[in-house]
Design an enzyme around this catalytic site. Sequence first.
Site, PDB file in Angstrom:
ATOM      1  N   ASP A 114      35.524   7.020  41.470  1.00 53.04           N
ATOM      2  CA  ASP A 114      34.591   8.129  41.632  1.00 53.04           C
ATOM      3  C   ASP A 114      33.149   7.592  41.635  1.00 53.04           C
ATOM      4  O   ASP A 114      32.874   6.525  41.083  1.00 53.04           O
ATOM      5  CB  ASP A 114      34.726   9.122  40.463  1.00 53.04           C
ATOM      6  N   ARG A 121      36.085   8.406  50.153  1.00 53.25           N
ATOM      7  CA  ARG A 121      35.911   9.854  49.979  1.00 53.25           C
ATOM      8  C   ARG A 121      34.424  10.178  50.092  1.00 53.25           C
ATOM      9  O   ARG A 121      33.596   9.578  49.400  1.00 53.25           O
ATOM     10  CB  ARG A 121      36.421  10.300  48.617  1.00 53.25           C
TER      11      ARG A 121
HETATM   12  C1  LIG Z   1      38.005  15.988  45.772  1.00 54.85           C
HETATM   13  C2  LIG Z   1      36.596  15.935  45.277  1.00 54.85           C
HETATM   14  C3  LIG Z   1      36.169  14.835  44.563  1.00 54.85           C
HETATM   15  C4  LIG Z   1      34.848  14.753  44.118  1.00 54.85           C
HETATM   16  N1  LIG Z   1      34.407  13.587  43.553  1.00 54.85           N
HETATM   17  C5  LIG Z   1      33.087  13.463  43.274  1.00 54.85           C
HETATM   18  C6  LIG Z   1      32.526  12.226  42.825  1.00 54.85           C
HETATM   19  O1  LIG Z   1      33.237  11.216  42.674  1.00 54.85           O
HETATM   20  N2  LIG Z   1      31.183  12.170  42.591  1.00 54.85           N
HETATM   21  C7  LIG Z   1      30.372  13.264  42.773  1.00 54.85           C
HETATM   22  O2  LIG Z   1      29.159  13.133  42.566  1.00 54.85           O
HETATM   23  N3  LIG Z   1      30.878  14.435  43.159  1.00 54.85           N
HETATM   24  C8  LIG Z   1      32.196  14.569  43.423  1.00 54.85           C
HETATM   25  N4  LIG Z   1      32.675  15.786  43.856  1.00 54.85           N
HETATM   26  C9  LIG Z   1      31.831  17.006  43.783  1.00 54.85           C
HETATM   27  C10 LIG Z   1      30.954  17.166  45.005  1.00 54.85           C
HETATM   28  O3  LIG Z   1      29.928  16.199  44.980  1.00 54.85           O
HETATM   29  C11 LIG Z   1      30.320  18.567  45.052  1.00 54.85           C
HETATM   30  O4  LIG Z   1      29.533  18.769  43.923  1.00 54.85           O
HETATM   31  C12 LIG Z   1      31.330  19.705  45.132  1.00 54.85           C
HETATM   32  O5  LIG Z   1      32.413  19.368  45.954  1.00 54.85           O
HETATM   33  C13 LIG Z   1      30.665  20.967  45.696  1.00 54.85           C
HETATM   34  O6  LIG Z   1      30.258  20.742  47.021  1.00 54.85           O
HETATM   35  P1  LIG Z   1      31.002  21.338  48.321  1.00 54.85           P
HETATM   36  O7  LIG Z   1      31.082  20.231  49.319  1.00 54.85           O
HETATM   37  O8  LIG Z   1      32.282  21.923  47.938  1.00 54.85           O
HETATM   38  O9  LIG Z   1      29.991  22.351  48.937  1.00 54.85           O
HETATM   39  P2  LIG Z   1      29.229  23.598  48.310  1.00 54.85           P
HETATM   40  O10 LIG Z   1      28.239  23.987  49.351  1.00 54.85           O
HETATM   41  O11 LIG Z   1      28.740  23.306  46.951  1.00 54.85           O
HETATM   42  O12 LIG Z   1      30.361  24.681  48.190  1.00 54.85           O
HETATM   43  C14 LIG Z   1      30.992  25.277  49.310  1.00 54.85           C
HETATM   44  C15 LIG Z   1      31.810  26.456  48.818  1.00 54.85           C
HETATM   45  O13 LIG Z   1      32.874  25.968  47.983  1.00 54.85           O
HETATM   46  C16 LIG Z   1      33.048  26.789  46.843  1.00 54.85           C
HETATM   47  N5  LIG Z   1      32.694  26.032  45.629  1.00 54.85           N
HETATM   48  C17 LIG Z   1      32.105  24.818  45.566  1.00 54.85           C
HETATM   49  N6  LIG Z   1      31.984  24.404  44.279  1.00 54.85           N
HETATM   50  C18 LIG Z   1      32.497  25.399  43.529  1.00 54.85           C
HETATM   51  C19 LIG Z   1      32.674  25.577  42.130  1.00 54.85           C
HETATM   52  N7  LIG Z   1      32.298  24.655  41.245  1.00 54.85           N
HETATM   53  N8  LIG Z   1      33.243  26.718  41.691  1.00 54.85           N
HETATM   54  C20 LIG Z   1      33.647  27.670  42.555  1.00 54.85           C
HETATM   55  N9  LIG Z   1      33.520  27.558  43.908  1.00 54.85           N
HETATM   56  C21 LIG Z   1      32.949  26.439  44.386  1.00 54.85           C
HETATM   57  C22 LIG Z   1      32.140  27.967  47.037  1.00 54.85           C
HETATM   58  O14 LIG Z   1      32.870  28.955  47.732  1.00 54.85           O
HETATM   59  C23 LIG Z   1      31.041  27.402  47.911  1.00 54.85           C
HETATM   60  O15 LIG Z   1      30.374  28.377  48.638  1.00 54.85           O
HETATM   61  C24 LIG Z   1      33.979  15.866  44.338  1.00 54.85           C
HETATM   62  C25 LIG Z   1      34.420  16.961  45.044  1.00 54.85           C
HETATM   63  C26 LIG Z   1      35.699  17.023  45.533  1.00 54.85           C
HETATM   64  C27 LIG Z   1      36.120  18.215  46.332  1.00 54.85           C
END
Ligand SMILES: Cc1cc2nc3c(=O)[nH]c(=O)nc-3n(C[C@H](O)[C@H](O)[C@H](O)COP(=O)(O)OP(=O)(O)OC[C@H]3O[C@@H](n4cnc5c(N)ncnc54)[C@H](O)[C@@H]3O)c2cc1C
Length: 308
Positions: free
Chosen positions: A134, A184
């Site tokens: 991560d 990722r």
């Molecule tokens: C598989 C995976 C692994 C990850 N690993 C890391 C990592 O190693 N390091 C790191 O910095 N980040 C990691 N993240 C988190 C990532 O950086 C984002 O903070 C997170 O995915 C929210 O961004 P989004 O792309 O979903 O878009 P956003 O624009 O934030 O969200 C899009 C839509 O998804 C839904 N959504 C998003 N987050 C939430 C929530 N918390 N609760 C409810 N609904 C939500 C909502 O409907 C929102 O409108 C990971 C995310 C995923 C999916």
Amino acid sequence: MLGPVILAASRSDRMRRLISAAPVTKQVVDRFIPGETVADIVPIIKDLTAKGLELTMDVVGEDITTPEQATAARDAYLALIDHLKDLGLGERVEMSVKLSMFGQALEGGHELALANVRPVVEAAAAIGTTVTLDAEDHTTLDSMFAIHEELRKDFPQTGCVIQAYLFRTEADARRLAESGSRVRLVKGAYKEPAEVAYQQKHEIDKAYVRILRTLMEGEGYPMIGSHDPRLIAIAQELAHKAGRKLDEYEFQMLYGIRGDEHLRLAAEGHRMRVYTAYGTDWYGYFMRRLAEKPANLRFFLRSMVSKG
Ligand SMILES: Cc1cc2nc3c(=O)[nH]c(=O)nc-3n(C[C@H](O)[C@H](O)[C@H](O)COP(=O)(O)OP(=O)(O)OC[C@H]3O[C@@H](n4cnc5c(N)ncnc54)[C@H](O)[C@@H]3O)c2cc1C
């Protein structure tokens, strides 16, 4: 506006004590971290794999302060891998690890984290699966990428995460988009200063698309870590344009977020991996989920008021 405040609170010991002890917290936490032990999580692994989903497992607990805790983290992953072997689910379930939990922030942390993560990567390979490192805050990334490179000498399938909000990531993506690599791409979940990271959502989204294009046009295996419907549609389009087959990239989403979408993408024939966290030290992970969506915070606060 609330996101940065919640992320700052995620580093506060006082807030950690307050929130962890609140009587209703656990019910809200369960949405994102559906268990504390391997015994809790095994039925969830069985259920999700039976629905055609793959998993990546995160044993939560990033803020360790002693080498003994780092060893315990290693052992927790090794115990999980043993269970997966018994279940015969090795190929469906990979590991996600945070190097901070393996001792990266302690004295001699780079070597310590490498020494602790290597047996996990070895054990994962022995049951036919992989480990992905991560991405944490930007100060840890040079060490993470160096450990990734070192592990790949023996285990080339070891993955890593890159964060679209960081200025450095376009260059990292070009370097990593090579044959055999597993990368990722996420937007990024930490509070980062304007000197190193985009602060506006539209800038982060645009960077995400540029980086995704690099990964899709490259030789590696892109893993799209996002719940954003627009980015998922763009990813499908870019994959198609790059001539990738359905098994030449995958989608990843977090447990507890957009569960219907997990199933929809899997039903379309996509490889869909659910990032599933479990364990007792859930505070940092939980706070990042609150920061990503203010509605989560409102729900959390409302449940405290109504039940407290
Ligand atoms: C598989 C995976 C692994 C990850 N690993 C890391 C990592 O190693 N390091 C790191 O910095 N980040 C990691 N993240 C988190 C990532 O950086 C984002 O903070 C997170 O995915 C929210 O961004 P989004 O792309 O979903 O878009 P956003 O624009 O934030 O969200 C899009 C839509 O998804 C839904 N959504 C998003 N987050 C939430 C929530 N918390 N609760 C409810 N609904 C939500 C909502 O409907 C929102 O409108 C990971 C995310 C995923 C999916």
